[in-house]
Scaffold this active site. Sequence first.
Site, PDB file in Angstrom:
ATOM      1  N   SER B 322       0.802  -1.231   0.000  1.00  0.00           N
ATOM      2  CA  SER B 322       0.000   0.000   0.000  1.00  0.00           C
ATOM      3  C   SER B 322       0.829   1.273   0.000  1.00  0.00           C
ATOM      4  O   SER B 322       0.281   2.352  -0.246  1.00  0.00           O
ATOM      5  CB  SER B 322      -0.937  -0.006   1.205  1.00  0.00           C
ATOM      6  OG  SER B 322      -1.834  -1.087   1.081  1.00  0.00           O
ATOM      7  N   ASP B 359     -10.890  -6.238  -0.516  1.00  0.00           N
ATOM      8  CA  ASP B 359     -10.264  -5.141   0.219  1.00  0.00           C
ATOM      9  C   ASP B 359      -9.683  -5.749   1.489  1.00  0.00           C
ATOM     10  O   ASP B 359     -10.121  -6.800   1.955  1.00  0.00           O
ATOM     11  CB  ASP B 359     -11.304  -4.071   0.572  1.00  0.00           C
ATOM     12  CG  ASP B 359     -10.648  -2.793   1.048  1.00  0.00           C
ATOM     13  OD1 ASP B 359     -10.503  -1.864   0.221  1.00  0.00           O
ATOM     14  OD2 ASP B 359     -10.219  -2.741   2.238  1.00  0.00           O
ATOM     15  N   HIS B 365     -15.025  -0.020   3.099  1.00  0.00           N
ATOM     16  CA  HIS B 365     -14.890   1.295   3.709  1.00  0.00           C
ATOM     17  C   HIS B 365     -16.078   2.207   3.417  1.00  0.00           C
ATOM     18  O   HIS B 365     -16.082   3.371   3.766  1.00  0.00           O
ATOM     19  CB  HIS B 365     -13.618   1.978   3.210  1.00  0.00           C
ATOM     20  CG  HIS B 365     -12.374   1.318   3.678  1.00  0.00           C
ATOM     21  ND1 HIS B 365     -11.743   0.313   2.964  1.00  0.00           N
ATOM     22  CD2 HIS B 365     -11.651   1.470   4.820  1.00  0.00           C
ATOM     23  CE1 HIS B 365     -10.674  -0.098   3.613  1.00  0.00           C
ATOM     24  NE2 HIS B 365     -10.600   0.585   4.759  1.00  0.00           N
ATOM     25  N   CYS B 378      -7.729   2.315   1.482  1.00  0.00           N
ATOM     26  CA  CYS B 378      -8.811   1.557   0.856  1.00  0.00           C
ATOM     27  C   CYS B 378      -8.350   0.929  -0.459  1.00  0.00           C
ATOM     28  O   CYS B 378      -7.983   1.620  -1.405  1.00  0.00           O
ATOM     29  CB  CYS B 378     -10.006   2.471   0.595  1.00  0.00           C
ATOM     30  SG  CYS B 378     -11.324   1.658  -0.311  1.00  0.00           S
TER      31      CYS B 378
END
Lengths: 368, 627
Positions: B322, B359, B365, B378
């Site tokens: 991420s 996710d 989310h 997210c």
Amino acid sequence: MIDSRGFDSFDLRFIGLIAIILSVGVLSIYSVTHSQDTSFPFYLKQLVWILLGTVAFLVMYLSDYHKIARLAYPTYAVILIMLAVVLFMGKSSRGAQRWIPIGPFAFQPSEFAKLVLILVLANYYSRAPRVGWLHRVVLPGLIVLPGLLLILKQPDLGSGLSFLAVYAAMLLMVGVRSKALGIILLLSVMLFPFVWEMVWASLHDYQRERVMAFVDPDYDPGGKGYHALQSRIAIGSGELSGKGLYGGTQSQLKFLPEGHTDFVFAVYAEEWGFVGVLVLLALFIALIWVSLEIAARAKDTLGALLAAGVVAMLCFCVVVNIGMTAGMFPIVGIPLPLVSYGGSATIMTMASLGLLLNVKRRRLSLFY
Amino acid sequence: MATAGFNDSELLDLQRRLVILRVGLLLVVGLLALRLWHLQIREGPYYRDLSENNRTRSVVLEPARGLIFDRNGILLANNVPSFALYVTLEDVKDRGALVAQLASLLSLDPELIQKKLSLGKGGKLQPRKIKDRLTLREATLIESHRLDLPGVMIQVESQRNYPAGDVAAHLLGYVGEVSADQLEKPDFADLHQGSIVGQYGVEKWFDRQVRGRAGQKSVEVDALGHEKRAIVSDKPVAGDDLYLTIDAKLQKIAEDLLGEESGAIVALDPTNGDILAMASRPGFDPNVLSKELTNKQWVEIVQNERRPLNNRATQGQYPPGSTFKVVMAAAALESNTVTPSTMVRCNGGYQFGNRLFHDWKQGGHGSVDMNEALIHSCDVYFYTVGQRMGIDTIAEYAKQFGLGQETGVELPSERVGIVPSTAWKQKARNQPWYPGETISAAIGQGYVTVTPLQMASVIGTVANDGVSVKPRLVQAVMNRGTGERAEFPPTVRGKVAVKPATLALIKAALADVVTKGTATRAKSPLVAIAGKTGTAQTAALRTGPEKDIPKKFRDHAWFVAFAPVEAPRIAVAVLAEHMGHGGSAAAPLAKDVIEAYVKAYPEVLHGVPSSGRAKSAATAVGTRPNL
């Protein structure tokens, strides 16, 4: 036996040349060994030998050489016994037994044997009937043989060759007819392989290796060819004018072994260069020339033969010594007369020269 | 008086024959003179050379390597005196005996000695280094056998020493004897067998500067190879000193934070590229590697499963997870794929064809904009924008931020990672790009790989408002002879084509990541930190809770951060192998590094301008910083 007349025959050129050559020797010995820490340095010892040599010179000079010659056979017998003794109890150096220890010194009979041989052969030829080559060649050859064999057995190749040289010189002097000479040459050529094999077999390993090193100069340069190579380097690197006294790195840094004895010429050549070498050669030529003159004017056959024998031996030693240090001959261990360090050789050479001058004195004497 | 054997005429005959002796004498002496002329005049110079070689040995005087300091002058590499043993073959009479003797005196392998004797150029006169770092006992032992060991020489030399042990080992590298292969190369032309060269790290990169120049000593030796006199004809020149950008204390803290785990921490000043710390674990002791190792020891190090020699900061290539969303955010906004207010609905998964991409948060989310997507990381948001942008747009921005290429840091063998694109895939795999693959790439998985240094540089570029400064390890080189210090100015690589507003949005979002997002464990009472977590999947087979998975299959934890948020002076990338989630495993480490930094340099909290701050290419390239 000592005869006080005849100092008028004292040849100053002769004495002067001897003195100069001896000085060259002492200087060179000093140069090589001065850094060695010994209580009795080599150059001082050499001076002692020269002193003893001077006594021997005077004795030989002042005695009657006929009387000396008469003592030749018994002396030769004594020398032969000594040579035999050396084989059993001699002091060993580098695998060869050549010395008889006398207190702190060592006496080398093979050096004196050369002079005695001259006396013996001169004595023989001046008396013996000269008919046929049995008397001229074979019988004297039989006289030479026991000494030669004992010397080769030590082994001392250099002295052995000197013996042969003296013998050859005497043969030459008494005149070997061309036919006889031819036969000797032919026999030599035919017998050479056998003799060579015998000699080769009797040689020590180090001697064979020296011969090998001579035949092939690059044979084991760090090992057996080492002497020959280092000696050539010493001489060659002296170039025209040399590295100067004490400046010879080959000798000062001990690359050159035996720099004060057999290889003293290389030390000299390194320090004084080609110019110095020519001077020394000139000195030797002059000395030999004067000696030859004396021989040529000898009063009698014995004198002439004695003188010729001494000159032949001198020539032989000078030529072979310089030749071996310069890489022309194999290394056989012959000192440079009057220059190399060594008691026996110095005394013997000076005694021989005394005998030579004696021959001149007899020529001038009114009593002969 | 007549003689018995010859009459007078015969005496005359006899005397006439003396002429033969005379002629013979002149002939032979002439030959002797000719021979001596040949030796002394014609070949004199040749023999003079031989006699010079006989007496002189030229000995190389090894130069002292330059010292290496940290940014505050703390010594990281110096030299200590040590004994080295040399052998000159020319003076060795019996090589076999010498080898046997040395082998027993020094407990060395005879074969190794033989090998060293046969190495190198310069013939038998060139001394060969057989062993260095002799102990005092060994040196004494050799000296006491001096007379039996002609050609053997003990030299005092300086040996590389790393006083801090394994601290900064991967950066400093280590030194070693120049190899036979190296000697063949032009770079090493002025070296010789036994020369010490840098084999790794800055020791290798800056070897030319640090190496110095060897001197020469002529030693007069006697026939046994014993030294008589020495003349130094050419003094050795010490190498230049290096001043690194790292802070040794911060470096140590970073290394200790990783502890026994594998991973890397890179901290740099985004304004000028100075690398403040670059930790890689596991490490090694450069003092050990700079010694001569046995084959077995070397194999043990190289084959160690944990690969301690690998500098994970520059050579470890990991999926960024991420943390890649920072780049994605910039790309999506700048390519007008989305606006800051564009909302994406996250239900916990993204359907593509017949495959559902999850996710990380079960249940999703909800509706998120860019800001929230970054704060909460997210995945569905970025699946969506990634899919809209396409892989080549993503690649274009990733490259702008410096991914997929060398950062240019002064360390050998830097790896570049992978920025996938259609062209890349065609070339590397000979396959077309499948749109589904873009979805993985969008969250820093799939083909994307980066090095920790690259990620530190990415976050530093964001912190520095888009100006990318080349990371650097060396500030200055000082010539020890002249005392002249040459500074290396910071190098601006360029400015990413991202609007200030976009960067401001991203920075603000990253600040919120720490205050209320996935990285609350990086929150510090000392300084405002902004950052982005990342969790890089290592294995496809992952089911069940983290603690049930064998460690070597667990995810890598990432955290990239900068601080202070208002005027960033430190950018950090943390990569902890197999430590799970970035927020829990990596973020606290970054926080500790940043706190240690602001404690040591409190002025950074007050917006004091950085030394050598490189704001834009126009002002900084090629200028000297004011230090």
